[in-house]
Design a protein around this motif. Sequence first.
Motif, PDB file in Angstrom:
ATOM      1  N   TYR A  47       0.503  -1.539   0.058  1.00  0.00           N
ATOM      2  CA  TYR A  47       0.456  -0.042   0.222  1.00  0.00           C
ATOM      3  C   TYR A  47       1.087   1.422   0.017  1.00  0.00           C
ATOM      4  CZ  TYR A  47      -3.724  -3.303   0.964  1.00  0.00           C
ATOM      5  OH  TYR A  47      -5.166  -3.502   1.086  1.00  0.00           O
ATOM      6  N   GLU A  73     -11.870  -1.628  -0.455  1.00  0.00           N
ATOM      7  CA  GLU A  73     -10.312  -1.782  -0.855  1.00  0.00           C
ATOM      8  C   GLU A  73      -9.778  -0.670   0.284  1.00  0.00           C
ATOM      9  OE1 GLU A  73     -10.018  -2.059  -5.464  1.00  0.00           O
ATOM     10  OE2 GLU A  73     -10.247  -0.026  -4.440  1.00  0.00           O
ATOM     11  N   ASP A  75     -10.973  -0.688   3.536  1.00  0.00           N
ATOM     12  CA  ASP A  75     -10.938  -1.127   4.556  1.00  0.00           C
ATOM     13  C   ASP A  75     -10.156  -1.997   5.262  1.00  0.00           C
ATOM     14  OD1 ASP A  75     -14.233  -0.107   5.319  1.00  0.00           O
ATOM     15  OD2 ASP A  75     -15.043  -1.861   5.091  1.00  0.00           O
ATOM     16  N   ALA A  76      -9.695  -2.775   3.285  1.00  0.00           N
ATOM     17  CA  ALA A  76      -8.034  -3.960   3.710  1.00  0.00           C
ATOM     18  C   ALA A  76      -7.269  -2.911   3.603  1.00  0.00           C
ATOM     19  CB  ALA A  76      -8.462  -4.287   2.467  1.00  0.00           C
ATOM     20  N   GLY A  79      -7.274  -1.988   7.732  1.00  0.00           N
ATOM     21  CA  GLY A  79      -6.973  -3.480   8.191  1.00  0.00           C
ATOM     22  C   GLY A  79      -5.173  -3.610   8.734  1.00  0.00           C
TER      23      GLY A  79
END
Length: 87
Positions: A47, A73, A75-76, A79
């Motif tokens: 990321y 995306e 939310d990922a 996380g």
Amino acid sequence: MIIGGGMIFKEFLPRANRRSWTVSCLKLLNPAVQGSAVSKGMKGRGYVIASGYGKLKETTFRIGHMGDHTVGELDALLGVLGEVLRG
């Protein structure tokens, strides 16, 4: 904000009526965690986010949300961000 069972930042910058529609700047909760280390940790997991800049470089990080992103995306990303901030 609470992500993944723990608080990871304490506030948005700037104040509500001055925020960008395309990027969020967030102040880190733990002063021992540096913005540049957060962005490096996220890059290592695939990321790209950025630390703040100027005098806010090490106390904030920025997440861009302009373009073709889905809620899933983001939310990922959040996380993984929680994992990086917890070490």
